[in-house]
Design an enzyme around this catalytic site. Structure first.
Site, short mmCIF file in Angstrom:
data_model
loop_
_atom_site.label_atom_id
_atom_site.label_comp_id
_atom_site.label_asym_id
_atom_site.label_seq_id
_atom_site.Cartn_x
_atom_site.Cartn_y
_atom_site.Cartn_z
NE ARG A 156 57.81 -1.51 25.21
CZ ARG A 156 59.00 -1.27 25.73
NH1 ARG A 156 59.70 -0.24 25.29
NH2 ARG A 156 59.48 -2.01 26.70
N GLY A 157 55.56 1.74 20.45
CA GLY A 157 55.25 2.37 19.17
C GLY A 157 54.10 1.72 18.43
CG ASP A 168 58.82 -11.78 30.28
OD1 ASP A 168 59.82 -11.08 30.06
OD2 ASP A 168 57.78 -11.71 29.60
NE ARG A 222 54.60 -12.39 26.35
CZ ARG A 222 54.74 -12.53 27.66
NH1 ARG A 222 55.95 -12.65 28.18
NH2 ARG A 222 53.68 -12.55 28.45
CD GLU A 281 62.16 1.91 14.37
OE1 GLU A 281 61.77 2.15 15.52
OE2 GLU A 281 61.50 2.23 13.35
NE ARG A 293 53.04 -9.37 27.75
CZ ARG A 293 53.85 -8.37 28.06
NH1 ARG A 293 54.62 -7.82 27.12
NH2 ARG A 293 53.92 -7.90 29.29
CD1 TRP A 294 49.79 -3.74 21.53
CD2 TRP A 294 50.79 -3.76 19.53
NE1 TRP A 294 48.83 -3.53 20.60
CE2 TRP A 294 49.39 -3.53 19.35
CE3 TRP A 294 51.60 -3.78 18.41
CZ2 TRP A 294 48.82 -3.36 18.11
CZ3 TRP A 294 51.03 -3.61 17.16
CH2 TRP A 294 49.67 -3.41 17.01
CG LEU A 295 53.84 -3.68 27.57
CD1 LEU A 295 54.91 -3.41 28.61
CD2 LEU A 295 52.69 -4.45 28.19
CB ILE A 304 61.11 -6.95 19.13
CG1 ILE A 304 61.98 -6.70 17.90
CG2 ILE A 304 61.13 -8.42 19.52
CD1 ILE A 304 63.44 -7.03 18.10
#
EC number: 4.1.1.98
Length: 493
Positions: free
Chosen positions: A194-195, A287, A177, A238, A189-191, A175
């Site tokens: 993260r997967g 945030d 944003r 998942e 916006r994935w860091l 998940i």
């Protein structure tokens, strides 16, 4: 009770007084946030805004706004029952051979559940009842919330982003944003850890310059949504875990534009790609910290297909200073973490992530202390065992006579059992949440451990204090004569 889709869960919530329909026109621009925030702080129901201003699609908010509703989504009535989920995860992460016949019999239910893991592919899925491509693709037709006055644009918040790395056999659900950039553009916006971001990095390395297929599912069934925020073992998808919790296989279907599989019962599916050379400035946004975050560049997700159910429901949330929906999820998932940590560290009595600590930035752990330095070992273990805690800035360790969920107890232990210099552990240059502007460098900062346990020989040379406890016989006598004393109510001690 299990739910195959979001709508059956909505019906269940409504039948149990846990969902309120709002027919009055409400604007997704700021108004929905204000209403949802007031209701969540009052521990109120989930909200279904049936007439969003300038939109025809209903908006579902505050779905997981209380720990009870998180438990209900997983077929439980009490958040404490979520420890069963933690026991299952602990078993899956580190299964043990049976210790005997009785133990083997007791493990049969877990093995039977495991047989329900693989997802089931279906044809003619509900999520593809309506298909839009080309010029029909228009994200502005979705009632995407603009949550806070300082937000730069509307923000997709509850999308399950589905990716697959070229070297992996399973898909990843995360998940992240997504800022609305245009009719067919979102910023993903994935860091970097993260997967989804890791899958994208592997793809770019193996297929430089090529477009990376991505799918985002909105309004999936509640178990699949929660599976994406649960510490699922790396080797398990998942979807498989959701099937395990549901007791029946997760139904998926193939996306129209790529080979990715999506939850078949989802309300809305966004299909498209990320061009490795297309980046955009994201933010600022309010945030979960209660502040607006810094801007930074992230990949652009180009949407080529929108598919959805007939009369779809848009699932949304907001993030802000706790309590917010992520904080409530954290309270519920706290119960999932306890058995997982106990599996690795049996001396742990309880584990608490206070919601006011932004879900994960502070943890309090109670232990059955067994030797000098034990508290420090537990701190190091908690920071390293689950990646969910790599961003935890503060860990407080207390003895088993302290309720780690009661700040009165915790503060008492800190102020009476700690010497600030001796009992504080400081670690520099560790991973920190990118949104944590208090760290000296973005993504890199320090951690503090507080050993608030009683000190053993070797940890102190002084005689240690003995807690004051009333004689049990005296307490029993006073209980028996309390009514005769003429004092209105007996305080609970």
């Amino acid at each position: 009770m299990s739910f195959k889709d979001l709508r059956s869960f909505i019906d269940h919530l409504e039948a149990n007084g846990e969902l309120k329909r709002i027919s009055y026109p409400v604007d997704p621009h700021l108004e929905m946030t204000e209403i949802a925030d007031r209701v969540l702080r009052a521990k109120g129901p989930a909200l279904l805004f049936e007439n969003p201003t300038n939109h025809s699609m209903p908006v579902l908010a505050n779905l997981f706004g209380t720990p009870k509703r998180v438990a209900m989504a997983l077929g439980k009535e009490d958040p404490l029952a979520l420890r069963d989920v933690g026991e299952l995860l602990a078993f899956l992460k580190e299964p043990e051979p049976p210790r005997g016949f009785k133990d083997a019999i007791s493990k049969i239910p877990m093995f039977k559940q495991a047989l329900n893991m693989p997802p089931k592919t279906v044809r003619n899925p509900a999520c593809q009842q309506v298909v839009k491509t080309g010029d029909e693709v228009d994200l502005t037709q979705l009632p995407i919330q603009h949550c806070w006055p300082g937000d730069v644009a509307p923000l997709v918040t509850w999308g399950l982003t589905i990716t697959k790395g070229p070297r992996k056999s399973r898909q990843n659900l995360g998940i992240y944003r997504q800022q609305l950039l245009g009719k067919n553009k979102l910023i993903m916006r994935w860091l970097s850890h993260r997967g989804g971001a890791l899958d994208f990095a592997d793809f770019k390395e193996q297929f430089p310059g090529e477009r990376y297929p991505v799918v985002v599912a909105l309004g999936s069934d509640p178990v699949t949504i929660l599976g994406a925020v649960t510490p699922v073992p790396d080797a398990m998808s998942e979807y498989a875990f959701a099937g395990l919790l549901r007791g029946e296989r997760t139904e998926v279907c193939k996306a129209l534009s790529c080979d990715l599989e999506v939850p078949a019962s989802s309300e809305i599916i966004l299909e498209g790609y990320i061009d490795p050379d297309e980046m955009a400035e994201e933010g600022p946004y309010g945030d979960h910290t209660g502040y607006y975050n810094e801007t930074d560049k992230f990949p652009v997700f180009t949407v080529t297909h929108i598919t959805h159910r007939k009369d779809p429901i848009y699932h949304s949330t907001y993030t802000g200073r706790p309590p917010d929906e992520p904080a409530m999820l954290g309270v519920a998932l706290n119960e999932v973490f306890v058995p997982i940590l106990r599996k690795q560290y049996p001396e742990i009595i309880d584990f608490y992530l206070p919601p006011e600590g932004c879900s994960y930035r502070m943890a309090v752990i109670s232990i059955r202390k067994q030797y000098p330095g034990h508290a420090k070992r537990v701190m190091m273990g908690a920071w390293s065992f689950l990646r969910q805690f790599m961003y935890t800035k503060f860990i407080v360790v207390v003895d088993d006579d302290v309720n780690c969920r009661d700040w009165n107890d915790v503060i008492w232990a800190i102020t009476t059992r700690m010497d600030p210099k001796r009992d504080t552990v400081m670690i520099d240059n560790t991973p920190i949440d990118y949104l944590d502007f208090a760290s000296p460098v973005a993504g890199l900062g320090s951690k503090m451990g507080l050993d608030a346990t009683n000190k053993w020989e070797g940890e102190t040379n002084r005689e240690w204090g003995t807690p004051i406890v009333m004689d049990p016989k005296v307490k029993q006598k006073i209980d028996s004569i309390w009514d005769e004393l003429g004092i209105d109510d007996s305080p609970t001690l």
